[in-house]
Design a protein around this motif. Structure first.
Motif, PDB file in Angstrom:
ATOM      1  N   ILE A  14      79.064  88.427  80.381  1.00  0.00           N
ATOM      2  CA  ILE A  14      80.059  88.606  79.322  1.00  0.00           C
ATOM      3  C   ILE A  14      80.764  87.283  79.050  1.00  0.00           C
ATOM      4  O   ILE A  14      80.916  86.871  77.890  1.00  0.00           O
ATOM      5  CB  ILE A  14      81.066  89.709  79.699  1.00  0.00           C
ATOM      6  CG1 ILE A  14      80.349  91.054  79.782  1.00  0.00           C
ATOM      7  CG2 ILE A  14      82.215  89.759  78.693  1.00  0.00           C
ATOM      8  CD1 ILE A  14      81.169  92.152  80.429  1.00  0.00           C
ATOM      9  N   LYS A  15      81.160  86.600  80.114  1.00  0.00           N
ATOM     10  CA  LYS A  15      81.858  85.319  79.966  1.00  0.00           C
ATOM     11  C   LYS A  15      80.963  84.300  79.260  1.00  0.00           C
ATOM     12  O   LYS A  15      81.416  83.584  78.366  1.00  0.00           O
ATOM     13  CB  LYS A  15      82.271  84.805  81.337  1.00  0.00           C
ATOM     14  CG  LYS A  15      83.068  83.543  81.310  1.00  0.00           C
ATOM     15  CD  LYS A  15      83.509  83.153  82.700  1.00  0.00           C
ATOM     16  CE  LYS A  15      84.281  81.851  82.696  1.00  0.00           C
ATOM     17  NZ  LYS A  15      84.714  81.458  84.024  1.00  0.00           N
ATOM     18  N   GLU A  16      79.696  84.244  79.632  1.00  0.00           N
ATOM     19  CA  GLU A  16      78.764  83.313  79.005  1.00  0.00           C
ATOM     20  C   GLU A  16      78.527  83.668  77.536  1.00  0.00           C
ATOM     21  O   GLU A  16      78.461  82.780  76.679  1.00  0.00           O
ATOM     22  CB  GLU A  16      77.441  83.294  79.760  1.00  0.00           C
ATOM     23  CG  GLU A  16      77.541  82.651  81.124  1.00  0.00           C
ATOM     24  CD  GLU A  16      76.282  82.812  81.964  1.00  0.00           C
ATOM     25  OE1 GLU A  16      75.340  83.507  81.529  1.00  0.00           O
ATOM     26  OE2 GLU A  16      76.253  82.248  83.071  1.00  0.00           O
ATOM     27  N   SER A  34      78.951  92.279  69.343  1.00  0.00           N
ATOM     28  CA  SER A  34      78.430  90.903  69.318  1.00  0.00           C
ATOM     29  C   SER A  34      78.090  90.421  70.726  1.00  0.00           C
ATOM     30  O   SER A  34      77.125  89.676  70.913  1.00  0.00           O
ATOM     31  CB  SER A  34      79.417  89.954  68.632  1.00  0.00           C
ATOM     32  OG  SER A  34      80.624  89.844  69.327  1.00  0.00           O
ATOM     33  N   VAL A  35      78.854  90.860  71.714  1.00  0.00           N
ATOM     34  CA  VAL A  35      78.555  90.491  73.104  1.00  0.00           C
ATOM     35  C   VAL A  35      77.248  91.139  73.547  1.00  0.00           C
ATOM     36  O   VAL A  35      76.393  90.484  74.137  1.00  0.00           O
ATOM     37  CB  VAL A  35      79.714  90.872  74.048  1.00  0.00           C
ATOM     38  CG1 VAL A  35      79.311  90.706  75.503  1.00  0.00           C
ATOM     39  CG2 VAL A  35      80.942  90.027  73.743  1.00  0.00           C
ATOM     40  N   PHE A  36      77.063  92.419  73.232  1.00  0.00           N
ATOM     41  CA  PHE A  36      75.805  93.089  73.577  1.00  0.00           C
ATOM     42  C   PHE A  36      74.621  92.394  72.907  1.00  0.00           C
ATOM     43  O   PHE A  36      73.596  92.144  73.537  1.00  0.00           O
ATOM     44  CB  PHE A  36      75.834  94.574  73.175  1.00  0.00           C
ATOM     45  CG  PHE A  36      76.410  95.478  74.220  1.00  0.00           C
ATOM     46  CD1 PHE A  36      75.661  95.866  75.316  1.00  0.00           C
ATOM     47  CD2 PHE A  36      77.695  95.955  74.110  1.00  0.00           C
ATOM     48  CE1 PHE A  36      76.172  96.706  76.285  1.00  0.00           C
ATOM     49  CE2 PHE A  36      78.230  96.795  75.060  1.00  0.00           C
ATOM     50  CZ  PHE A  36      77.466  97.168  76.155  1.00  0.00           C
ATOM     51  N   ARG A  37      74.749  92.066  71.616  1.00  0.00           N
ATOM     52  CA  ARG A  37      73.662  91.397  70.902  1.00  0.00           C
ATOM     53  C   ARG A  37      73.362  90.035  71.509  1.00  0.00           C
ATOM     54  O   ARG A  37      72.202  89.655  71.658  1.00  0.00           O
ATOM     55  CB  ARG A  37      73.995  91.258  69.420  1.00  0.00           C
ATOM     56  CG  ARG A  37      73.763  92.526  68.624  1.00  0.00           C
ATOM     57  CD  ARG A  37      73.863  92.291  67.129  1.00  0.00           C
ATOM     58  NE  ARG A  37      75.204  91.878  66.709  1.00  0.00           N
ATOM     59  CZ  ARG A  37      76.227  92.700  66.503  1.00  0.00           C
ATOM     60  NH1 ARG A  37      76.069  94.002  66.684  1.00  0.00           N
ATOM     61  NH2 ARG A  37      77.400  92.241  66.099  1.00  0.00           N
ATOM     62  N   GLN A  41      71.018  93.095  74.345  1.00  0.00           N
ATOM     63  CA  GLN A  41      71.083  94.513  74.701  1.00  0.00           C
ATOM     64  C   GLN A  41      71.771  95.313  73.590  1.00  0.00           C
ATOM     65  O   GLN A  41      72.318  94.738  72.651  1.00  0.00           O
ATOM     66  CB  GLN A  41      71.867  94.703  76.008  1.00  0.00           C
ATOM     67  CG  GLN A  41      71.314  93.971  77.184  1.00  0.00           C
ATOM     68  CD  GLN A  41      69.985  94.538  77.658  1.00  0.00           C
ATOM     69  OE1 GLN A  41      69.680  95.702  77.440  1.00  0.00           O
ATOM     70  NE2 GLN A  41      69.192  93.703  78.296  1.00  0.00           N
ATOM     71  N   ARG A  42      71.779  96.638  73.772  1.00  0.00           N
ATOM     72  CA  ARG A  42      72.506  97.540  72.880  1.00  0.00           C
ATOM     73  C   ARG A  42      73.326  98.484  73.745  1.00  0.00           C
ATOM     74  O   ARG A  42      72.880  98.880  74.824  1.00  0.00           O
ATOM     75  CB  ARG A  42      71.533  98.351  72.045  1.00  0.00           C
ATOM     76  CG  ARG A  42      70.719  97.489  71.097  1.00  0.00           C
ATOM     77  CD  ARG A  42      69.664  98.269  70.399  1.00  0.00           C
ATOM     78  NE  ARG A  42      70.288  99.252  69.511  1.00  0.00           N
ATOM     79  CZ  ARG A  42      69.608 100.077  68.747  1.00  0.00           C
ATOM     80  NH1 ARG A  42      68.292 100.061  68.774  1.00  0.00           N
ATOM     81  NH2 ARG A  42      70.220 100.927  67.967  1.00  0.00           N
ATOM     82  N   PRO A  43      74.518  98.872  73.285  1.00  0.00           N
ATOM     83  CA  PRO A  43      75.304  99.827  74.073  1.00  0.00           C
ATOM     84  C   PRO A  43      74.543 101.145  74.185  1.00  0.00           C
ATOM     85  O   PRO A  43      73.847 101.554  73.253  1.00  0.00           O
ATOM     86  CB  PRO A  43      76.588 100.017  73.264  1.00  0.00           C
ATOM     87  CG  PRO A  43      76.542  99.068  72.143  1.00  0.00           C
ATOM     88  CD  PRO A  43      75.182  98.467  72.067  1.00  0.00           C
ATOM     89  N   HIS A  51      86.097  98.403  80.243  1.00  0.00           N
ATOM     90  CA  HIS A  51      85.956  97.289  81.186  1.00  0.00           C
ATOM     91  C   HIS A  51      85.374  96.064  80.485  1.00  0.00           C
ATOM     92  O   HIS A  51      85.787  94.939  80.745  1.00  0.00           O
ATOM     93  CB  HIS A  51      85.080  97.688  82.371  1.00  0.00           C
ATOM     94  CG  HIS A  51      85.622  98.851  83.124  1.00  0.00           C
ATOM     95  ND1 HIS A  51      86.789  98.793  83.848  1.00  0.00           N
ATOM     96  CD2 HIS A  51      85.164 100.126  83.249  1.00  0.00           C
ATOM     97  CE1 HIS A  51      87.027  99.974  84.384  1.00  0.00           C
ATOM     98  NE2 HIS A  51      86.055 100.797  84.034  1.00  0.00           N
ATOM     99  N   LEU A  52      84.419  96.291  79.601  1.00  0.00           N
ATOM    100  CA  LEU A  52      83.815  95.201  78.852  1.00  0.00           C
ATOM    101  C   LEU A  52      84.877  94.475  78.019  1.00  0.00           C
ATOM    102  O   LEU A  52      84.934  93.249  78.007  1.00  0.00           O
ATOM    103  CB  LEU A  52      82.709  95.746  77.947  1.00  0.00           C
ATOM    104  CG  LEU A  52      81.964  94.714  77.116  1.00  0.00           C
ATOM    105  CD1 LEU A  52      80.772  94.203  77.905  1.00  0.00           C
ATOM    106  CD2 LEU A  52      81.497  95.306  75.817  1.00  0.00           C
TER     107      LEU A  52
END
Length: 64
Positions: A14-16, A34-37, A41-43, A51-52
């Motif tokens: 997530i940080k990266e 945007s973080v998942f992409r 990945q996809r939620p 938490h994310l």
């Protein structure tokens, strides 16, 4: 620390991802999608979202 068990996304991932997204545009609104992409990945179940978001906020504050 694993944040999303469905996709095995860790706090470091997530940080990266936030770092890469902010590098492209420092005023960008970073969203969970945007973080998942960015992680490729996809939620899935959505149980990790609270938490994310906390890890995303911490990463954005650390970068700024």
């Amino acid at each position: 620390m694993i944040v999303c068990q469905c996709n095995v996304i860790t706090a470091r991932h997530i940080k990266e991802a936030v770092g890469r997204l902010m590098e492209l545009d420092e005023f960008r609104v970073v969203t969970p999608g945007s973080v998942f992409r960015c992680c490729g990945q996809r939620p899935q179940c959505g149980g990790c979202m609270p938490h994310l978001v906390k890890h995303m906020e911490a990463a954005v504050l650390e970068i700024r």
